[in-house]
Design a protein around this motif. Structure first.
Motif, PDB file in Angstrom:
ATOM      1  N   ALA A 161     -57.581  12.040 -50.753  1.00 26.17           N
ATOM      2  CA  ALA A 161     -58.127  13.146 -49.977  1.00 26.17           C
ATOM      3  C   ALA A 161     -57.805  13.006 -48.488  1.00 26.17           C
ATOM      4  CB  ALA A 161     -59.638  13.238 -50.179  1.00 26.17           C
ATOM      5  N   VAL A 162     -57.948  11.793 -47.965  1.00 26.98           N
ATOM      6  CA  VAL A 162     -57.640  11.555 -46.556  1.00 26.98           C
ATOM      7  C   VAL A 162     -56.144  11.748 -46.314  1.00 26.98           C
ATOM      8  CG1 VAL A 162     -57.572   9.813 -44.727  1.00 26.98           C
ATOM      9  CG2 VAL A 162     -59.619  10.057 -46.132  1.00 26.98           C
ATOM     10  N   GLY A 163     -55.335  11.234 -47.218  1.00 30.28           N
ATOM     11  CA  GLY A 163     -53.890  11.405 -47.095  1.00 30.28           C
ATOM     12  C   GLY A 163     -53.480  12.859 -47.136  1.00 30.28           C
ATOM     13  N   ASP A 164     -54.138  13.626 -47.985  1.00 29.82           N
ATOM     14  CA  ASP A 164     -53.847  15.058 -48.080  1.00 29.82           C
ATOM     15  C   ASP A 164     -54.285  15.780 -46.803  1.00 29.82           C
ATOM     16  OD1 ASP A 164     -52.844  17.288 -49.484  1.00 29.82           O
ATOM     17  OD2 ASP A 164     -54.848  17.814 -50.205  1.00 29.82           O
ATOM     18  N   ALA A 165     -55.453  15.432 -46.312  1.00 32.73           N
ATOM     19  CA  ALA A 165     -55.986  16.099 -45.123  1.00 32.73           C
ATOM     20  C   ALA A 165     -55.179  15.773 -43.868  1.00 32.73           C
ATOM     21  CB  ALA A 165     -57.446  15.694 -44.909  1.00 32.73           C
ATOM     22  N   THR A 166     -54.639  14.566 -43.811  1.00 31.45           N
ATOM     23  CA  THR A 166     -53.892  14.149 -42.618  1.00 31.45           C
ATOM     24  C   THR A 166     -52.379  14.270 -42.799  1.00 31.45           C
ATOM     25  OG1 THR A 166     -53.843  11.842 -43.361  1.00 31.45           O
ATOM     26  CG2 THR A 166     -55.691  12.515 -41.931  1.00 31.45           C
ATOM     27  N   ASP A 167     -51.971  14.818 -43.945  1.00 30.76           N
ATOM     28  CA  ASP A 167     -50.553  14.988 -44.271  1.00 30.76           C
ATOM     29  C   ASP A 167     -49.825  13.638 -44.297  1.00 30.76           C
ATOM     30  OD1 ASP A 167     -48.593  16.759 -45.142  1.00 30.76           O
ATOM     31  OD2 ASP A 167     -47.702  16.914 -43.153  1.00 30.76           O
ATOM     32  N   ASN A 168     -50.535  12.605 -44.734  1.00 32.07           N
ATOM     33  CA  ASN A 168     -49.975  11.258 -44.858  1.00 32.07           C
ATOM     34  C   ASN A 168     -49.604  11.053 -46.329  1.00 32.07           C
ATOM     35  OD1 ASN A 168     -49.584   8.484 -45.208  1.00 32.07           O
ATOM     36  ND2 ASN A 168     -51.045   7.959 -43.590  1.00 32.07           N
ATOM     37  N   HIS A 169     -48.343  11.240 -46.636  1.00 34.63           N
ATOM     38  CA  HIS A 169     -47.886  11.195 -48.023  1.00 34.63           C
ATOM     39  C   HIS A 169     -48.000   9.797 -48.628  1.00 34.63           C
ATOM     40  CE1 HIS A 169     -46.544  15.311 -47.711  1.00 34.63           C
ATOM     41  NE2 HIS A 169     -45.887  15.005 -46.592  1.00 34.63           N
ATOM     42  N   ASP A 170     -47.811   8.767 -47.806  1.00 38.49           N
ATOM     43  CA  ASP A 170     -47.929   7.395 -48.302  1.00 38.49           C
ATOM     44  C   ASP A 170     -49.364   7.087 -48.728  1.00 38.49           C
ATOM     45  OD1 ASP A 170     -45.243   6.879 -47.889  1.00 38.49           O
ATOM     46  OD2 ASP A 170     -45.554   6.004 -45.898  1.00 38.49           O
ATOM     47  N   LEU A 171     -50.334   7.480 -47.923  1.00 38.47           N
ATOM     48  CA  LEU A 171     -51.740   7.233 -48.246  1.00 38.47           C
ATOM     49  C   LEU A 171     -52.156   8.034 -49.472  1.00 38.47           C
ATOM     50  CD1 LEU A 171     -54.304   5.729 -47.448  1.00 38.47           C
ATOM     51  CD2 LEU A 171     -54.882   7.646 -45.954  1.00 38.47           C
ATOM     52  N   LYS A 172     -51.677   9.264 -49.549  1.00 36.50           N
ATOM     53  CA  LYS A 172     -51.984  10.096 -50.706  1.00 36.50           C
ATOM     54  C   LYS A 172     -51.424   9.458 -51.973  1.00 36.50           C
ATOM     55  CE  LYS A 172     -51.542  14.786 -52.491  1.00 36.50           C
ATOM     56  NZ  LYS A 172     -51.064  16.149 -52.247  1.00 36.50           N
ATOM     57  N   ALA A 173     -50.192   8.969 -51.922  1.00 34.98           N
ATOM     58  CA  ALA A 173     -49.574   8.322 -53.084  1.00 34.98           C
ATOM     59  C   ALA A 173     -50.297   7.033 -53.446  1.00 34.98           C
ATOM     60  CB  ALA A 173     -48.106   8.043 -52.799  1.00 34.98           C
ATOM     61  N   GLU A 174     -50.730   6.280 -52.435  1.00 33.52           N
ATOM     62  CA  GLU A 174     -51.477   5.051 -52.689  1.00 33.52           C
ATOM     63  C   GLU A 174     -52.795   5.361 -53.395  1.00 33.52           C
ATOM     64  OE1 GLU A 174     -53.572   1.461 -50.145  1.00 33.52           O
ATOM     65  OE2 GLU A 174     -51.868   2.517 -49.237  1.00 33.52           O
ATOM     66  N   GLY A 175     -53.458   6.419 -52.972  1.00 31.96           N
ATOM     67  CA  GLY A 175     -54.700   6.833 -53.624  1.00 31.96           C
ATOM     68  C   GLY A 175     -54.473   7.230 -55.070  1.00 31.96           C
ATOM     69  N   GLN A 176     -53.394   7.951 -55.322  1.00 34.70           N
ATOM     70  CA  GLN A 176     -53.076   8.347 -56.695  1.00 34.70           C
ATOM     71  C   GLN A 176     -52.765   7.115 -57.549  1.00 34.70           C
ATOM     72  OE1 GLN A 176     -49.928  11.103 -55.798  1.00 34.70           O
ATOM     73  NE2 GLN A 176     -51.305  12.874 -55.805  1.00 34.70           N
ATOM     74  N   ALA A 177     -52.074   6.144 -56.968  1.00 30.61           N
ATOM     75  CA  ALA A 177     -51.753   4.916 -57.691  1.00 30.61           C
ATOM     76  C   ALA A 177     -53.023   4.121 -58.013  1.00 30.61           C
ATOM     77  CB  ALA A 177     -50.792   4.059 -56.877  1.00 30.61           C
TER      78      ALA A 177
END
Length: 64
Positions: free
Chosen positions: A21-37
């Motif tokens: 959610a944070v990665g999506d909100a901040t447009d941080n694709h690496d954080l979003k992918a890490e969250g999904q992983a």
């Protein structure tokens, strides 16, 4: 599955959702992918624990 394992897996899943959610909100694709992983890892662990529980239940059923 022990309560501690369930709690750890759920915590990892929730942490992954938060990271995503944070990665999506901040447009941080690496954080979003890490969250999904993290979520995928927790789901896999939960599935493994469910298989262990099922095997134990079958084993216990044959003991009776």
């Amino acid at each position: 599955m022990s309560f501690i394992d369930k709690a750890k897996n759920k915590a990892e899943e929730l942490s992954g959702k938060a990271k995503e959610a944070v990665g999506d909100a901040t447009d941080n694709h690496d954080l979003k992918a890490e969250g999904q992983a993290d979520q995928a890892s927790a789901t896999t662990k939960q599935a493994g624990e469910n298989v262990k529980d099922a095997a134990t239940n079958v084993k216990d059923a044959f003991k009776s």
